[in-house]
Design a protein around this motif. Structure first.
Motif, short mmCIF file in Angstrom:
data_model
loop_
_atom_site.label_atom_id
_atom_site.label_comp_id
_atom_site.label_asym_id
_atom_site.label_seq_id
_atom_site.Cartn_x
_atom_site.Cartn_y
_atom_site.Cartn_z
N LEU A 25 25.15 24.47 -3.08
CA LEU A 25 25.73 23.15 -3.39
C LEU A 25 26.38 22.53 -2.16
O LEU A 25 26.25 21.33 -1.90
CB LEU A 25 26.75 23.28 -4.52
N LEU A 26 27.06 23.36 -1.36
CA LEU A 26 27.70 22.84 -0.14
C LEU A 26 26.65 22.37 0.87
O LEU A 26 26.87 21.40 1.59
CB LEU A 26 28.61 23.90 0.48
N ASP A 27 25.50 23.05 0.91
CA ASP A 27 24.43 22.64 1.83
C ASP A 27 24.01 21.19 1.57
O ASP A 27 23.89 20.39 2.49
CB ASP A 27 23.20 23.55 1.66
N VAL A 28 23.79 20.87 0.30
CA VAL A 28 23.32 19.51 0.01
C VAL A 28 24.44 18.49 0.23
O VAL A 28 24.20 17.41 0.79
CB VAL A 28 22.74 19.41 -1.43
N LEU A 29 25.67 18.84 -0.12
CA LEU A 29 26.77 17.89 0.07
C LEU A 29 27.05 17.63 1.55
O LEU A 29 27.45 16.53 1.93
CB LEU A 29 28.04 18.42 -0.62
N ASN A 30 26.81 18.62 2.38
CA ASN A 30 27.01 18.47 3.83
C ASN A 30 25.93 17.63 4.49
O ASN A 30 26.15 17.06 5.56
CB ASN A 30 27.03 19.84 4.51
N ASN A 31 24.75 17.58 3.88
CA ASN A 31 23.61 16.96 4.56
C ASN A 31 23.17 15.62 3.98
O ASN A 31 22.24 15.00 4.50
CB ASN A 31 22.43 17.93 4.58
N VAL A 32 23.81 15.18 2.91
CA VAL A 32 23.49 13.86 2.35
C VAL A 32 24.62 12.91 2.71
O VAL A 32 25.79 13.19 2.45
CB VAL A 32 23.33 13.95 0.82
N GLN A 33 24.30 11.81 3.34
CA GLN A 33 25.33 10.88 3.82
C GLN A 33 25.51 9.73 2.84
O GLN A 33 25.14 8.60 3.11
CB GLN A 33 24.95 10.34 5.21
N SER A 34 26.06 10.01 1.66
CA SER A 34 26.32 8.94 0.70
C SER A 34 27.74 9.08 0.17
O SER A 34 28.32 10.16 0.20
CB SER A 34 25.31 9.01 -0.45
N GLU A 35 28.27 7.97 -0.33
CA GLU A 35 29.64 7.98 -0.88
C GLU A 35 29.70 8.80 -2.17
O GLU A 35 30.62 9.57 -2.39
CB GLU A 35 30.08 6.54 -1.21
N GLU A 36 28.68 8.61 -3.01
CA GLU A 36 28.65 9.30 -4.31
C GLU A 36 27.35 10.06 -4.48
O GLU A 36 26.34 9.74 -3.85
CB GLU A 36 28.75 8.27 -5.45
N ILE A 37 27.40 11.07 -5.36
CA ILE A 37 26.16 11.75 -5.74
C ILE A 37 26.10 11.77 -7.27
O ILE A 37 27.12 11.69 -7.95
CB ILE A 37 26.07 13.18 -5.18
N GLN A 38 24.86 11.85 -7.75
CA GLN A 38 24.68 12.03 -9.20
C GLN A 38 24.16 13.44 -9.43
O GLN A 38 23.25 13.89 -8.74
CB GLN A 38 23.70 11.01 -9.76
N TRP A 39 24.76 14.13 -10.39
CA TRP A 39 24.39 15.51 -10.70
C TRP A 39 23.93 15.51 -12.14
O TRP A 39 24.68 15.11 -13.03
CB TRP A 39 25.63 16.38 -10.51
N SER A 40 22.69 15.94 -12.38
CA SER A 40 22.12 15.85 -13.73
C SER A 40 21.74 17.24 -14.26
O SER A 40 21.23 18.08 -13.51
CB SER A 40 20.87 14.96 -13.72
N PHE A 41 22.01 17.45 -15.58
CA PHE A 41 21.78 18.76 -16.21
C PHE A 41 21.09 18.56 -17.57
O PHE A 41 21.21 17.50 -18.18
CB PHE A 41 23.12 19.45 -16.54
N ASN A 42 20.44 19.61 -18.04
CA ASN A 42 20.07 19.68 -19.46
C ASN A 42 21.03 20.62 -20.17
O ASN A 42 21.73 20.24 -21.08
CB ASN A 42 18.63 20.14 -19.64
N ASP A 43 21.05 21.88 -19.69
CA ASP A 43 21.96 22.87 -20.28
C ASP A 43 22.24 23.94 -19.23
O ASP A 43 21.81 23.82 -18.07
CB ASP A 43 21.33 23.49 -21.54
N ALA A 44 22.93 25.01 -19.64
CA ALA A 44 23.37 26.05 -18.69
C ALA A 44 22.23 26.94 -18.21
O ALA A 44 22.41 27.73 -17.28
CB ALA A 44 24.46 26.90 -19.33
#
Length: 368
Positions: A326-345
């Motif tokens: 998760l930190l890898d993607v947050l470190n490498n995407v240069q946007s103010e916000e992100i959307q995180w989408s799930f179905n279930d666990a």
């Protein structure tokens, strides 16, 4: 014979461009060397590890006549780096040895014949070419390369898929646990073609490309690819294999969507990660209405808990992830916000950037 006489930086900068691929210990000793070729005041430097070849050309090289020699790349680089900035350097070739002189310093290095140096030649028969800015291509790599496998037995995962299709260039990387997809528009209209770049090629391109609008020329051949930018030409073999069908991995429909500030989430995860198990790095993500909790614990029964406000009105979810992914993607995407989408666990989650369908990141859950 004084082969080359020039300023230290005139020689050091191109040497640093090519020497990144040179292996310290190689079964073929000449592959630890760099080829120096001088014609008039033009100096060409070439390095290869048989899979990748980097060539760069510079001007302003004085000296007596033309010639070529190969010499240990790392040693020459360390010598030049250790000399003062404005030193004038002379490379003198005599009796199969290369003398490097700068100020009152003298070094004598072994050489190997330039004629024995292996060269990769691009098969010009069936090539196709397109252009993209260095900046756009570098950003494409940055958004995907961290998902490449490092030493997977599925050798085709130890690289990055590049695909041209019409006016679109796509990059995809996966290690089997997560997958990153990014795309960018190009001007040329290309017939669909896939290629898998070796991991080392991707890392070298990331090191050498600059964040400018300068042009990068990409030439595709049946089992090779050439990247030409600035004074550098990089030729690479491609990985021969079938990359997984990434379109089947990206979830088509997800019912729970959370929007959160990237920086806020990243900082909370960095704090929670301090107390994760060093081997598994698992963190629990507990979602309820407009609230996200991150819970981490380790073998010493220590626990970290973070709670942040998010935009969320979906199902209550309690799911585990590798916090490093998760930190890898947050470190490498240069946007103010992100959307995180799930179905279930039990199913994959999808990270995207609101209003941008050119980036997708899929991450598998883990049991905690």
């Amino acid at each position: 014979m004084v082969l080359i006489k020039t300023q230290r930086d005139t020689l050091l900068a191109p040497l640093q461009s090519v020497s990144g691929i040179v292996e310290r210990r190689h079964t073929l000793p000449i592959l630890s060397n760099v080829l120096l070729e001088k014609q008039g005041d033009r100096l060409t430097l070439l390095a290869t590890d048989i899979e990748i070849q980097i060539t760069t050309t510079t001007t302003g090289a004085g000296g007596d006549g033309d010639g070529a020699v190969t010499v240990a790349a790392r040693k020459l680089q360390e010598i030049l780096r250790s000399l003062p900035d404005s030193t004038e350097v002379s490379l003198i070739l005599e009796d199969k040895r290369l003398q490097v002189r700068g100020g009152k310093s003298r070094f004598s290095l072994q050489t190997l014949p330039a004629d024995d140096f292996p060269r990769m030649v691009l098969n010009e028969g069936e090539t196709r070419q397109f252009e993209i800015s260095q900046k756009a291509f570098r950003h494409l790599l940055a958004k995907t390369q961290y998902s490449m496998a490092a030493q997977d037995v599925r050798y085709y995962l130890n690289g990055l898929l590049l695909m041209v299709d019409g006016k679109e260039l796509r990059a995809v990387a996966t290690d089997g646990h997560r997958l990153a997809f990014a795309s960018v528009e190009i001007e040329a209209d290309m017939v669909r073609q896939e290629m898998i770049l070796p991991r080392k090629t991707v890392l070298e391109l990331n090191r050498l490309l600059v964040d400018t609008d300068d042009v990068l020329h990409i030439t595709l051949a049946p089992n090779q690819v050439r990247f030409a930018f600035g004074s550098v030409v990089l030729v690479s073999k491609l990985i021969d294999g079938k990359f997984p069908d990434y379109e089947r991995v990206i979830p088509a429909s997800l019912r729970n969507h959370m929007t959160v500030g990237r920086q806020t989430l990243m900082q909370a995860m960095q704090r929670a990660a301090i107390l994760t198990n060093e081997k598994f790095r698992g963190v629990r993500v507990v979602l309820s209405e407009n609230s996200l909790k991150l819970i981490a614990a380790n073998a010493e029964q220590e626990e970290a808990q973070e709670e942040i406000e998010v935009q969320y009105t979906g199902d209550a979810i309690d799911v585990g992830f590798n916090v490093g992914y998760l930190l890898d993607v947050l470190n490498n995407v240069q946007s103010e916000e992100i959307q995180w989408s799930f179905n279930d666990a039990n199913s994959s989650a999808l990270v995207t950037v609101p209003g941008n369908d050119r980036f997708k990141y899929v991450v598998m859950p883990m049991r905690i």
